[in-house]
Design a protein around this motif. Structure first.
Motif, mmCIF file in Angstrom:
data_model
loop_
_atom_site.group_PDB
_atom_site.id
_atom_site.type_symbol
_atom_site.label_atom_id
_atom_site.label_comp_id
_atom_site.label_asym_id
_atom_site.label_seq_id
_atom_site.Cartn_x
_atom_site.Cartn_y
_atom_site.Cartn_z
ATOM 1 N N UNK A 1 0.829 -1.205 0.000
ATOM 2 C CA UNK A 1 0.000 0.000 0.000
ATOM 3 C C UNK A 1 0.863 1.254 0.000
ATOM 4 N N UNK A 2 1.939 1.236 0.774
ATOM 5 C CA UNK A 2 2.823 2.395 0.852
ATOM 6 C C UNK A 2 3.344 2.772 -0.534
ATOM 7 N N UNK A 3 3.765 1.782 -1.301
ATOM 8 C CA UNK A 3 4.277 2.039 -2.653
ATOM 9 C C UNK A 3 3.168 2.541 -3.577
ATOM 10 N N UNK A 4 1.970 1.952 -3.457
ATOM 11 C CA UNK A 4 0.842 2.393 -4.284
ATOM 12 C C UNK A 4 0.493 3.852 -4.011
ATOM 13 N N UNK A 5 0.428 4.215 -2.740
ATOM 14 C CA UNK A 5 0.065 5.585 -2.367
ATOM 15 C C UNK A 5 1.148 6.562 -2.797
ATOM 16 N N UNK B 1 3.140 6.247 -5.361
ATOM 17 C CA UNK B 1 3.011 6.415 -6.813
ATOM 18 C C UNK B 1 1.855 7.322 -7.184
ATOM 19 N N UNK B 2 0.741 7.156 -6.495
ATOM 20 C CA UNK B 2 -0.427 8.008 -6.753
ATOM 21 C C UNK B 2 -0.131 9.463 -6.401
ATOM 22 N N UNK B 3 0.548 9.671 -5.276
ATOM 23 C CA UNK B 3 0.906 11.036 -4.875
ATOM 24 C C UNK B 3 1.835 11.664 -5.910
ATOM 25 N N UNK B 4 2.784 10.894 -6.405
ATOM 26 C CA UNK B 4 3.703 11.411 -7.428
ATOM 27 C C UNK B 4 2.952 11.831 -8.686
ATOM 28 N N UNK B 5 1.965 11.032 -9.078
ATOM 29 C CA UNK B 5 1.160 11.382 -10.257
ATOM 30 C C UNK B 5 0.419 12.701 -10.037
ATOM 31 N N UNK B 6 -0.179 12.865 -8.876
ATOM 32 C CA UNK B 6 -0.925 14.094 -8.585
ATOM 33 C C UNK B 6 0.006 15.310 -8.535
ATOM 34 N N UNK B 7 1.165 15.146 -7.933
ATOM 35 C CA UNK B 7 2.112 16.255 -7.844
ATOM 36 C C UNK B 7 2.621 16.633 -9.226
ATOM 37 N N UNK B 8 2.918 15.645 -10.057
ATOM 38 C CA UNK B 8 3.374 15.929 -11.431
ATOM 39 C C UNK B 8 2.296 16.658 -12.219
ATOM 40 N N UNK C 1 8.138 17.996 -2.438
ATOM 41 C CA UNK C 1 7.363 16.810 -2.082
ATOM 42 C C UNK C 1 7.749 15.614 -2.959
ATOM 43 N N UNK C 2 7.983 15.854 -4.230
ATOM 44 C CA UNK C 2 8.428 14.769 -5.123
ATOM 45 C C UNK C 2 9.786 14.226 -4.670
ATOM 46 N N UNK C 3 10.708 15.109 -4.381
ATOM 47 C CA UNK C 3 12.049 14.685 -3.956
ATOM 48 C C UNK C 3 11.997 13.974 -2.611
ATOM 49 N N UNK C 4 11.127 14.413 -1.744
ATOM 50 C CA UNK C 4 11.009 13.826 -0.404
ATOM 51 C C UNK C 4 10.533 12.383 -0.472
ATOM 52 N N UNK C 5 9.693 12.072 -1.448
ATOM 53 C CA UNK C 5 9.162 10.725 -1.597
ATOM 54 C C UNK C 5 10.237 9.740 -2.004
ATOM 55 N N UNK C 6 11.232 10.192 -2.702
ATOM 56 C CA UNK C 6 12.239 9.285 -3.261
ATOM 57 C C UNK C 6 13.310 8.998 -2.290
#
Length: 82
Positions: free
Chosen positions: A39-43, A45-52, A77-82
């Motif tokens: 779930x963590x990975x799915x969320x 990825x979804x957050x990255x899509x919304x931010x992009x 936020x994108x950089x923080x996720x990675x």
């Protein structure tokens, strides 16, 4: 996460859900379950899509300090996720 978790992990999740008194060990268990179920990975990825998408939409706005600030925050936020 509830649907993907086994019975024991579901009980842990349900016990922690809305529990403002949950301690560090309970929160760590919830994080483990979210990681183990994918779930963590799915969320993420979804957050990255919304931010992009937000960054693309910001390009349509006039170049102002507010737009620049929003863009910087989104890139952070994108950089923080990675």
């Amino acid at each position: 996460a509830l649907a993907a978790a086994n019975a024991e992990d579901r009980q842990i999740l349900l016990g922690a859900l809305g529990n403002s008194d949950a301690g560090a060990s309970e929160i760590q268990e919830v994080r483990r379950i979210l990681r183990d179920t994918g779930i963590e990975e799915d969320v993420s990825g979804l957050a990255s899509q919304h931010i992009s998408q937000a960054l693309r939409l910001l390009n349509d706005l006039p170049d102002t300090p507010a737009r620049s600030l929003l863009g910087s925050w989104a890139r952070f936020m994108l950089a923080r996720q990675r």
